[in-house]
Design an enzyme around this catalytic site. Structure first.
Site, short mmCIF file in Angstrom:
data_model
loop_
_atom_site.label_atom_id
_atom_site.label_comp_id
_atom_site.label_asym_id
_atom_site.label_seq_id
_atom_site.Cartn_x
_atom_site.Cartn_y
_atom_site.Cartn_z
N ARG A 51 0.86 -1.18 0.00
CA ARG A 51 0.00 0.00 0.00
C ARG A 51 0.90 1.24 0.00
NH1 ARG A 51 1.70 1.71 4.08
NH2 ARG A 51 0.68 3.70 3.71
N GLY A 52 0.28 2.40 -0.11
CA GLY A 52 1.06 3.64 -0.21
C GLY A 52 1.25 3.94 -1.70
N ALA A 53 1.00 5.21 -2.06
CA ALA A 53 0.94 5.57 -3.47
C ALA A 53 2.18 5.15 -4.28
CB ALA A 53 0.67 7.07 -3.59
N ARG A 88 -6.99 -0.16 -7.22
CA ARG A 88 -7.23 0.97 -6.32
C ARG A 88 -7.36 2.24 -7.18
NH1 ARG A 88 -4.19 1.30 -0.80
NH2 ARG A 88 -6.15 2.33 -0.32
N ASP A 242 -1.71 11.05 -2.10
CA ASP A 242 -2.04 10.03 -3.09
C ASP A 242 -2.31 10.63 -4.47
OD1 ASP A 242 -2.86 8.90 -0.31
OD2 ASP A 242 -2.48 7.20 -1.64
N LYS A 253 -4.92 10.30 2.82
CA LYS A 253 -5.73 9.44 3.69
C LYS A 253 -6.80 10.25 4.43
CE LYS A 253 -5.50 5.93 3.97
NZ LYS A 253 -6.37 5.06 3.14
O1 MRU Z 1 -4.71 3.45 1.76
P1 MRU Z 1 -3.22 3.58 1.82
O2 MRU Z 1 -2.63 3.02 3.07
O3 MRU Z 1 -2.55 3.07 0.56
O4 MRU Z 1 -3.01 5.15 1.85
C1 MRU Z 1 -1.71 5.66 1.94
C2 MRU Z 1 -1.67 7.11 2.16
O5 MRU Z 1 -2.66 7.80 2.19
C3 MRU Z 1 -0.31 7.71 2.24
O6 MRU Z 1 -0.31 8.82 3.10
C4 MRU Z 1 0.09 8.17 0.84
O7 MRU Z 1 -0.01 7.12 -0.08
C5 MRU Z 1 1.47 8.69 0.81
S1 MRU Z 1 2.56 7.29 0.84
C6 MRU Z 1 4.07 7.44 0.89
#
Ligand code: MRU
Length: 363
Positions: A51-53, A88, A242, A253
């Protein structure tokens, strides 16, 4: 970054096998799992094993390479792209990374596509590490400036939301890279970590990451931030993103917007760290144009964790039949953001402020 003294990246490749850290098991179990096919990759992204962009972008790029290794034809390429893009909807990095691979392989004969896709995915992974190191350096500069402007207090209290660390990228992280660099340079940090309901990325992942790096941190409920800001116990906020619109609106988030509102009301700088690949030049008004993922009600009505018996368990919080809504992200308008921290430097969150980045993006 290191786990028990051993250096890891959140995704590594061994031939045609990807090794990823199963983030659904952290912080209670550190387990790496293998992804061998595009279906494995799509499931890992959808279920938030990764997970994470930035990380879902790189993982999807590898997923396309795995698909092409099995069938390099046009139909297979299109099918794999559709499958991965549907996992996603919000983080633009996923679509950006898929496009990078597609542009790299489309003109090639099928026999050369798998190797070329793999090469491109490797390059995206390497670039992510360098990008985040640069974001960390620019972000650390901002935090140091803030600390000095406050008269070098014994600790600089920084609030962060969700997990924008190395787990959400290939290495370093975005917002947390700034914290790592500032800490390493001697800025005495204390971090307030929002738990980040409902998936609890703050409680499960950011706590674990910051502790591994020796950064002093305190976990708080999502609703405590406003109180702490009014009590002058927060000196700065820093989060990831994201998707960022061409006007500088930030999708991150869910809960980010409320923290930015409270920070603005209390005169506290609110920084957003993100790579250029998170900028969506096609989107202007973030609130109306960015698709916000709805992750379904069970993430709200139930919670997972480690039982006193040492087993990972999921329990129900709300009465059976409770209706729940679960938008996974929200949009913070540009006017609430003090600065955008990128690999190219620090920019105002506005169309004019982002103009130099538009040129960097087309180079
Ligand atoms: O739903 P997630 O856990 O994938 O969401 C992640 C976030 O919102 C992070 O803050 C964002 O992707 C920045 S990641 C380095």
């Amino acid at each position: 970054m290191k786990v028990n003294g051993h250096p890891y990246r959140s995704i590594e490749r061994d031939g045609l096998r990807l090794l990823v850290i199963d983030q659904t098991r952290l912080p209670h179990r550190f387990e790496r799992i293998a992804l061998d096919s595009v279906d494995d990759v799509a499931a890992a992204i959808r279920n938030m094993v990764v997970r994470g962009a930035p990380l879902i972008g790189v993982t999807a790029a590898y997923g396309l390479a795995l698909a092409l290794a099995r069938d390099p034809g046009d139909d297979a390429l299109q099918h794999a792209c559709g499958l991965l893009a549907a996992t996603r909807p919000t983080a633009i990095n996923l679509r950006w990374a898929l496009q990078q691979v597609v542009e790299h392989v489309t003109a090639l004969p099928p026999s050369g596509r798998a190797a070329a896709a793999l090469e491109r995915a490797d390059a995206l992974a390497e670039a992510d590490v360098a990008t985040n190191a640069a974001i960390g350096a620019h972000g650390a500069g901002l935090l140091r400036t803030r600390w000095e402007a406050l008269g070098r207090p014994p600790r600089l209290n920084v609030l962060t939301h969700c997990n924008a660390g190395w787990l959400g990228c290939v290495d370093w992280g975005t917002a947390l890279a700034a914290l790592y660099r500032a800490h390493d340079q001697g800025v005495p940090l204390h971090v307030w970590i929002d738990e980040t309901r409902p998936r609890n990325q703050g409680a499960s992942l950011t706590t674990w990451e910051l502790a591994s790096h020796g950064i002093d941190a305190t976990l708080i409920t999502d609703n405590a931030g406003g109180y702490l800001m009014r009590a002058r116990k927060v000196d700065a906020c820093i989060v990831g993103a994201d998707r960022v619109s061409a006007l500088g609106d930030v999708c991150n988030k869910v809960g980010t917007y409320l923290k930015a509102l409270a920070a603005a009301d209390n005169g506290i700088p609110f920084y957003v760290a993100m790579p250029l690949s998170t900028l969506d030049w096609q989107t202007r008004d973030g609130q109306s144009e960015i698709p916000v993922e709805d992750r379904g009600s069970e993430e709200v009505t139930h919670i997972s964790g480690l039982s006193d018996r040492g087993t990972l368990e999921r329990v129900r919080l709300a009465p059976e039949g409770t209706r729940a809504l679960n938008p996974a992200f929200d949009i913070t308008p540009a006017r609430l953001i003090s600065a955008l921290i990128t690999e190219h430097g620090v920019f105002p969150a506005s169309e004019a402020g982002l103009a130099p980045l538009r040129q960097a993006a087309t180079r």
